[in-house]
Write a protein that holds these residues in place. Structure first.
Motif, PDB file in Angstrom:
ATOM      1  N   THR A 107       0.814  -1.233  -0.011  1.00  0.00           N
ATOM      2  CA  THR A 107      -0.055  -0.013  -0.226  1.00  0.00           C
ATOM      3  C   THR A 107       0.716   1.148  -0.058  1.00  0.00           C
ATOM      4  N   PRO A 108       0.430   2.428  -0.643  1.00  0.00           N
ATOM      5  CA  PRO A 108       1.199   3.538  -0.503  1.00  0.00           C
ATOM      6  C   PRO A 108       1.302   3.981   0.888  1.00  0.00           C
ATOM      7  N   PRO A 153       6.774  10.146   0.260  1.00  0.00           N
ATOM      8  CA  PRO A 153       6.696   8.716  -0.032  1.00  0.00           C
ATOM      9  C   PRO A 153       7.663   8.261  -0.977  1.00  0.00           C
ATOM     10  N   ARG A 204      10.700   5.771   0.043  1.00  0.00           N
ATOM     11  CA  ARG A 204      10.790   4.481  -0.766  1.00  0.00           C
ATOM     12  C   ARG A 204      12.328   4.229  -1.337  1.00  0.00           C
TER      13      ARG A 204
END
Lengths: 496, 463
Positions: free
Chosen positions: A41-42, B356, B360
């Motif tokens: 999931t983000p 995000p 990542r």
């Protein structure tokens, strides 16, 4: 009002200087991590540009009162100037990039500073051993009480189940005692602000493991009968714990070790000017006398010849143990060390003198202007209490109203409603780094606020007016819990 | 006298106002026999310039070495903006936001932090932080004891503590929790994989009837990735609370604890240092804690809530303070009075800057580098990977020479090679880590020196 960073977010936006330029082949890199262990999931973090981030948080900072911007007479917190020069040296590359598990021989620089701070703290308190690892005052308290527990247990004395605490004590005291498995028994304070000796004698016995005291007390006055208290506790077989929250009042003038205390915690973020950071980090080193030495937490620094080494459980088999993953708040320890070296013996000696001068000056001026001191016949230590109980009756305003109106005058409010013993109280601690003009301006503001209270009391009830928000609904906050942003329409977690 | 602004005139006027002739008179309530005339054993003061020289000397000693140590503290690139903004006086020198209206900056920041952590870990609630990862685990265990339905006549609580957990975390948690009738039961690991031995785990659960919780680290101390879904499910099946201990950066890549075993763990804690906090000789760092909504009342630490002011405008306050020491005193959920405010500020800015994608990418790069480290070192004769299991961030290598000798020899070449392990089965091993800050050249340098050392090149021991 300032929007949340999430509300500034736009899908696909990035701070590109922080993202690696080379295209990473995700599939290839993750090939050896099973699908079931990977995140599918983000991650819901803001997608913003670097400028947006800088603007957002810079603007947020401007919505804070701080020592760097306002007089901050928060009693018991010692909001003195946090020297920039001290901050600078703690951020030197050699310290900042140093891994705590580096070999000892490559850590001698930091260890030298830590060792010397241990020695300095021993010296100013009159104690025999020091441990710097507790990460806050409350952890220092926990350590000290745990050491008392260990002491009695090692003597085979299992009847010592109680810790005595004055009713004026800071909440962390009974909380720490309970966390160490003790029952807490409160001792009353007398009309002069001292621990009630008769009440103490009545509550001491073979079940007493020890007493936790602050001196000067949370009431802002020196515990005059401290030597008698120490004698009573020691005679009953108990030990004395010193809460160093108010050490700024007496550093260099009296040593808690000489008063009879067996174990002490100090607050580096108070007395030793390390930054409060909006709620932390603190640092609460413990120092102890001979009989409690074996129980000090580890790791600690020892010096052998001209080399420093870490003391561990192997060296200290009776230690209460480790309290942190590494050796505590190293950066804070460095700052406290730098502060002490900067001030030196004369500078340190002056701290308590001028903190006390400033507090007594403020007290004298406020008394002369009709304010009610909680202990009018006593000297102020580095702080003192004004009670607004009369004004509450006659003008129908309370300490909270005055505190909120002070914010409009550009002063952070003093500590309110602590200690609990004094009704409608303001605990005022100017610290030694404030000048006379600031103190006079503070007095002038309080006088003006009292005038406002006479002529238009509703004005106080609605304060503050000049800040980013008006008075906040704390009841609603607890009732309609919103602790995590959920997006624009659905912001509630729902009522409990 | 540094930082004391009083002129002689000021002092005179102030003494006059008070009604005493000397500052010393203000200390007359202190018994004479207790009063000191001067501080002993403390040197004279210095100027800022002299202080700089002194501290630079000390800092230089600890130098800028090439670092391959992980073991709970990780070197990552920290964007300049993080500490530039965090070091602003308005963030650094303010206090706990007790006067909410005068602290909306800090309070909003903490609310944003709580949101980011909850999202990153996919948990319902996050607090405003605790002291560090190890003490956070101690607090999580105390919380588990408060949550567990009380069984009549049960004198102790037992917590299942895997041997795959960082030993310092276990020790700190024990120091903190041991006074509350809590004991730890060691859970062994499988020697070939470095994962928790599930068979032994089930047997321990069957043999003891007062176990309340299982601690699940991911990655674990060895860098190994465990079967967290099965472990979380096992805890649930046996009516135990599950406590996850995680690396927050790793959660950008790995299944977050809120999704383990489908429904997620009850409590998560860990060390927030990877999020924009420098190594800094060991601290200050910050511990984070998240939990399920239903456990909120027993969660320690500060919590910020969003509300409205008297004009209906949104604002932020500390909330649910009735759990805390300044209200409940002896009945508080914890004695904790601090959160690591400054570090939370840095972490929030870091997470905002990286976003995000950045988080990542950073995690991916770390994994790529560690793989490269693994390839490079296992080419050296005698160097082997100990655990046959997926990993993140760090690896345990078995070496043909004493780890301490190797570390010392590497240090002579300006390299901190890793950490020797205390586990009796791993006495000939080193735990080594490569983050995104290590280039291929750095890894080559390490490999070259290690090869030389193992091949019996002169191991010079300087006295």
């Amino acid at each position: 009002m300032s929007r949340l960073i999430f509300e500034e977010s736009k899908p696909g936006r990035q701070a590109k200087a922080q993202i690696p330029t080379s295209q990473l082949d995700e599939k290839d890199i993750l090939a050896d991590i099973p699908e079931a262990l990977r995140r599918q999931t983000p991650v819901m973090l803001p997608e913003v540009s670097e400028l947006q981030v800088v603007r957002h948080f810079t603007k947020l900072s401007q919505r804070n009162f701080s020592i760097d911007t306002q007089f901050y007479p928060l009693g018991s917190c010692t909001m003195k100037y946090n020297p920039r020069g001290v901050h600078r040296v703690a951020m030197l590359d050699g310290f900042v990039n140093h891994h705590p598990l580096s070999l000892e021989e490559n850590s001698q620089g930091f260890m030298a500073c830590a060792y010397e701070l241990q020695e300095i703290l021993k010296s100013v308190t009159g104690m025999k051993g020091a441990a710097l690892s507790p990460m806050a005052g409350a952890q220092g308290e926990f350590a000290g009480v745990a050491m008392i527990e260990a002491y009695h247990r090692m003597r085979g004395d299992h009847a010592r189940t109680e810790i005595l605490v004055p009713d004026a004590a800071h909440g962390t005291n009974p909380a720490s005692a309970v966390q160490c498995g003790f029952k807490v028994r409160e001792i009353a304070t007398d009309a002069n602000g001292n621990v009630d000796i008769e009440a103490l004698k009545a509550n001491v016995g073979p079940q007493t493991a020890g007493i936790m005291l602050t001196n000067p007390s949370t009431l802002g006055v020196f515990e005059e009968k401290i030597e008698e208290i120490a004698a009573i506790i020691h005679k009953a077989g108990g030990l004395l714990y010193y809460d160093g929250a108010n050490f700024n009042a007496i550093m260099g003038k009296v040593r808690p070790g000489d008063m009879g205390f067996d174990v002490i915690h100090l607050n580096l973020h108070k007395t030793f000017a390390t930054p409060h950071g909006g709620g932390g980090p603190g640092s609460g080193p413990v120092v102890a006398n001979e009989r409690l030495l074996p129980y000090l937490p580890i790791p600690r620094v020892a010096k052998e010849g001209d080399k420093y080494r870490w003391l561990t459980e192997k060296d200290c088999p009776d230690t209460i143990g480790r309290l942190s993953a590494f050796m505590g708040n190293a950066g804070i320890i460095l700052r406290a060390y730098a502060y002490v070296r900067l001030l030196g013996r004369e500078g340190l000696h002056r701290v308590a003198e001028f903190a006390t001068l400033n507090a007594n000056y403020l007290l004298a001026r406020l008394k002369a202007l009709g304010f009610t001191a909680a202990f009018p016949k006593r000297r102020a230590s580095h702080e003192f209490i004004i009670t607004l109980k009369n004004e509450a009756k006659t003008l129908h305003i309370n300490a909270l109203d005055v505190a909120k109106r002070l914010l409009d005058y550009g002063f952070h409010a003093p500590t309110m409603y602590f200690p609990l013993l004094v009704p409608e109280c303001l605990l005022i601690e100017p610290t030694e780094t404030e000048n006379k003009e600031t103190l006079d301006a503070f007095v002038a503001a309080l006088v003006k606020i009292m005038e406002e209270a006479q002529t238009e009391p509703d004005l106080l009830k609605g304060a503050p007016y000049t800040l980013p928000v008006r008075r906040l609904d704390e009841v609603k906050a607890a009732r309609d819990l919103d602790l995590v942003y959920k997006g624009n329409d659905e912001t509630k977690l729902g009522s409990e | 006298m540094p930082f004391i602004p009083h002129t002689e005139n000021d002092i005179k006027e102030m003494l006059q106002t008070i009604g005493v002739s000397r500052i010393e008179d203000l200390f007359d309530e202190i018994p004479k026999n207790l009063r000191l005339s001067q501080l002993r054993d403390i040197g004279p003061g210095m100027t800022e310039m002299e202080l700089n020289k002194l501290m630079q000397q000390h800092a230089k000693q600890d130098g800028n070495m090439l670092c391959f140590i992980g073991a709970g503290a990780y070197e990552h690139h920290i964007p300049a903006a993080v500490w530039d903004i965090t070091s602003r006086g308005e963030f650094m020198t303010c206090y706990t936001p007790y006067q909410a209206e005068a602290s909306q900056g800090t309070l909003q920041l903490i609310y944003e932090f709580q949101t980011m952590m909850a999202n990153l870990l996919d948990m319902e609630i996050a607090n405003a932080s605790l002291y560090d990862g190890a003490s956070a685990l101690g607090e999580a265990i105390l919380m588990a004891a408060r949550l567990y339905p009380y069984k009549k006549g049960q004198p102790t609580y037992k917590v299942l503590m895997p041997r795959t957990l960082h030993p310092n975390y276990r020790d700190a948690a024990f120091s903190i929790a041991k006074h509350q009738h809590i004991t730890f039961i060691d859970v062994p690991y499988v020697e070939s994989t470095g994962k928790i031995n599930s068979e032994s785990l089930q047997k321990l659960i069957d043999d003891h009837d007062d176990i309340i919780a299982l601690v699940i680290p991911q990655p674990n101390y060895f860098g190994v990735l465990d079967d967290i879904d099965a472990l979380t499910q096992l805890a649930r099946d046996n009516h135990l609370l599950s406590i996850g201990v995680v690396n927050p950066l790793a959660c950008a890549l790995l299944k977050p604890p809120g999704q383990w075993g489908g429904e997620g763990v009850d409590i998560v804690c860990g060390e927030g240092q990877p999020l924009g906090i420098p190594l800094a000789a060991g601290g200050p760092y910050f511990g984070f804690m998240c939990c399920k909504k239903k456990h909120l009342r027993q969660m320690p630490g500060r919590v910020v809530g969003r509300t409205i002011d008297m004009n209906g405008k949104p604002g932020f306050v500390l909330t649910l303070q009735a759990r805390e020491q300044h209200i409940r005193r002896a009945k508080a959920t914890s004695n904790i009075c601090t959160n690591q405010g400054l570090l939370v500020t840095a972490a929030t800015i870091y997470m905002s800057l990286l976003g995000p994608a950045g988080l990542r990418q950073t995690a991916l790069l770390c994994h790529q580098r560690t793989r490269e480290l693994c390839d490079a070192l296992t080419r050296i004769p005698g160097v082997n990977v100990v655990f046959n299991a997926p990993y993140f961030h760090e690896i345990v290598f078995r070496l043909p020479k004493s780890p301490n000798e190797i570390l010392q020899a590497l240090a002579k070449n300006n390299i901190q090679g890793g950490v020797a392990l205390t586990d009796p089965n791993l006495k000939d091993c080193l735990l080594m880590c490569a983050t995104e800050t290590k280039t291929s050249q750095d890894i080559k340098t390490l490999a070259v020196h290690l090869r030389e050392i193992l091949a019996g090149e002169k191991l010079v021991c300087h006295a």
